[in-house]
Design a protein around this motif. Structure first.
Motif, short mmCIF file in Angstrom:
data_model
loop_
_atom_site.label_atom_id
_atom_site.label_comp_id
_atom_site.label_asym_id
_atom_site.label_seq_id
_atom_site.Cartn_x
_atom_site.Cartn_y
_atom_site.Cartn_z
N PHE A 128 -17.44 5.26 -45.10
CA PHE A 128 -17.90 6.65 -45.12
C PHE A 128 -17.06 7.46 -46.12
CE2 PHE A 128 -18.12 5.15 -40.54
CZ PHE A 128 -19.40 4.64 -40.67
N SER A 130 -16.48 8.84 -50.59
CA SER A 130 -17.09 9.61 -51.67
C SER A 130 -17.48 8.68 -52.81
CB SER A 130 -16.08 10.64 -52.19
OG SER A 130 -16.36 11.03 -53.52
N LYS A 134 -14.61 6.86 -55.55
CA LYS A 134 -14.68 5.59 -54.83
C LYS A 134 -13.54 4.64 -55.18
CE LYS A 134 -17.84 3.50 -58.25
NZ LYS A 134 -17.84 4.67 -59.16
N ILE A 142 -21.19 2.42 -50.08
CA ILE A 142 -20.74 3.66 -49.45
C ILE A 142 -21.93 4.35 -48.79
CG2 ILE A 142 -19.84 5.98 -49.93
CD1 ILE A 142 -18.15 4.71 -52.16
N ASP A 144 -23.39 7.35 -45.53
CA ASP A 144 -23.10 8.53 -44.72
C ASP A 144 -22.46 8.12 -43.39
OD1 ASP A 144 -24.19 10.11 -46.68
OD2 ASP A 144 -26.14 10.36 -45.67
N CYS A 145 -21.68 9.04 -42.83
CA CYS A 145 -21.06 8.78 -41.53
C CYS A 145 -22.10 8.45 -40.48
CB CYS A 145 -20.25 10.00 -41.08
SG CYS A 145 -18.73 10.25 -42.01
N ASN A 170 -18.21 13.66 -46.82
CA ASN A 170 -19.26 12.74 -46.40
C ASN A 170 -20.12 13.38 -45.31
OD1 ASN A 170 -20.43 10.36 -44.80
ND2 ASN A 170 -19.60 9.34 -46.61
N THR A 171 -21.41 13.20 -45.40
CA THR A 171 -22.34 13.78 -44.44
C THR A 171 -22.03 13.31 -43.02
OG1 THR A 171 -24.06 13.86 -46.13
CG2 THR A 171 -24.77 14.04 -43.83
N VAL A 173 -19.27 14.02 -41.26
CA VAL A 173 -17.89 13.62 -41.07
C VAL A 173 -17.24 14.33 -39.88
CG1 VAL A 173 -16.91 15.35 -42.65
CG2 VAL A 173 -15.71 13.18 -42.27
N SER A 192 -11.77 10.97 -51.81
CA SER A 192 -12.46 12.24 -51.54
C SER A 192 -12.28 13.23 -52.68
CB SER A 192 -11.89 12.85 -50.24
OG SER A 192 -12.41 14.14 -50.03
#
Length: 383
Positions: A128, A130, A134, A142, A144-145, A170-171, A173, A192
């Motif tokens: 989860f 960016s 990365k 990678i 989304d949460c 992250n969506t 999070v 991040s």
């Protein structure tokens, strides 16, 4: 077991005393009335708490994403030669299916482990994160949460997920952090490019660590403090890769001066090439190449972990900071123990704590490593 004549580190000071170990614990410093015990003569040596590495992807030809149980046990034996008494195998971002297989294997190994450094749990570095920052993480993996995925990782690992690195942007999070904290999982922010405000919000929700600080993240700017501003201002723990490549020695000193040494944790972020010559290796799904000890992606310009070991990290910290051994060693012992909330049992040589001990000579070479009262490495040629 009795450790005699050593310079023992207790309460941040060295003193000449003996250490008595019984039933895996440190039970005292007085030899009166004790006979017929296994004895280690540590004259002229330092008796120190064992090192705890909370961020490592492998070493000695073994990658944590690719290992089986036998290889993971061999990795534990290798780390013991470097003074490590406990560590967290760190899982690089991978497919969901493969991640489930890896954490299940590590969880099973923890139940059966007998030799070498003790596996204290699992550090999940992703998935989860960016896309923009990365680093060596595979971009296409990678995601989304997802509470559902994290729950499955918990179950498959037999509840051995100890820490997880997430990106603050992250969506989903914040919901994931709340869940993880409630379950006792330590949340770290990393990989991040998030704003200062988003990072501080995650810290308020319970995130308590920054993954390889200054690396894999948006840098500090006077108008956009970002994750680094939040890291340096708040009380979170900050990981530091002290290999001289990831961080300039001046940055290590700055981090310690800003945070205080009690909030900085020395890590290796080591890859399977640690302990081996330059060449081509793997880091999870990635192909990497090591040149002059510097690990990088074969395809791309990103560093891919390090070849650092914990004994070398200690030497580097002392060289970079000019701090004495009794201060420098906190970054590798009591600080990670406190961050993991296991300091009641580990991280120092207090009575009633686990007998996790490294004995080093005057040149800071590892001579003995002891895990819960058992010698797991002996480099004393006299014995």
């Amino acid at each position: 077991m009795i450790i005699k004549n050593g310079k023992v580190l207790v309460d941040s000071e060295f003193s000449l005393r003996d250490v008595v170990i019984k039933d895996s614990k440190i039970c005292g410093y007085n030899l009166d009335g004790l006979m017929d015990n296994q004895v280690i003569d540590a004259e002229g040596m330092y008796v120190l708490p064992g090192f705890i590495d909370v961020h490592t992807h492998g070493g000695n030809g073994i990658d944590t994403n690719l290992a089986d149980k036998e290889e993971l046990n061999k990795l534990s034996e290798f780390f013991a030669t470097k003074g490590v008494t406990g560590y967290l195998p760190t899982i690089l971002t991978d497919t969901h299916e493969r991640t489930c297989e890896i954490v299940e294997m590590v969880g099973n190994t923890i139940k059966e482990q007998k030799e070498g450094s003790k596996i204290l749990g699992i550090h999940m570095e992703g998935p989860f994160l960016s896309h923009e920052f990365k680093g060596a993480m595979p971009d296409d993996l990678i995601v989304d949460c997802s509470l559902e995925k994290l729950m499955e990782y918990e179950v498959r690992s037999n509840n051995n997920i100890k820490t997880i690195t997430v990106a603050a942007e992250n969506t989903g999070v914040q919901e994931l952090i709340r869940y993880a904290v409630a379950k006792g999982i330590i949340v770290s922010l990393g990989h991040s490019g998030a704003t200062y405000e988003d990072c501080m919000m995650c810290i308020e929700e319970g995130a308590n660590r920054i993954t390889h600080t200054f690396n894999g993240m948006r840098q500090l700017h006077q108008h956009q403090p970002s994750i680094l501003g939040a890291a340096l201002e708040s009380d979170v723990y900050c990981e530091a890769i002290c290999d001289g490549l990831h961080l300039h020695p001046g940055i290590v000193r700055l981090m310690i001066k800003t945070k205080g040494i009690d909030r900085v944790i020395g890590i290796t972020d080591s890859v399977m090439a640690a302990g081996l010559p330059d060449g081509k290796y793997k880091l999870g799904v990635n192909d990497i190449v090591v040149i002059n000890g510097d690990a990088r992606l074969v395809h791309g310009d990103s560093r891919a972990g390090s070849t650092l070991t914990m004994d070398k990290a200690l030497k580097n910290i002392m060289e970079f900071t000019r701090l004495p051994l009794e201060e420098s060693i906190k970054m590798l012992t009591i600080n990670p123990a406190k961050m993991l909330k296991i300091d009641r049992n580990k991280g120092s040589l207090d009575i009633d704590k686990d007998a996790d001990i490294v004995i080093m000579d005057k040149d800071m070479n590892v001579i003995y490593t002891i895990v819960e009262g058992k010698i797991v490495y002996n480099n004393n040629l006299i014995d």
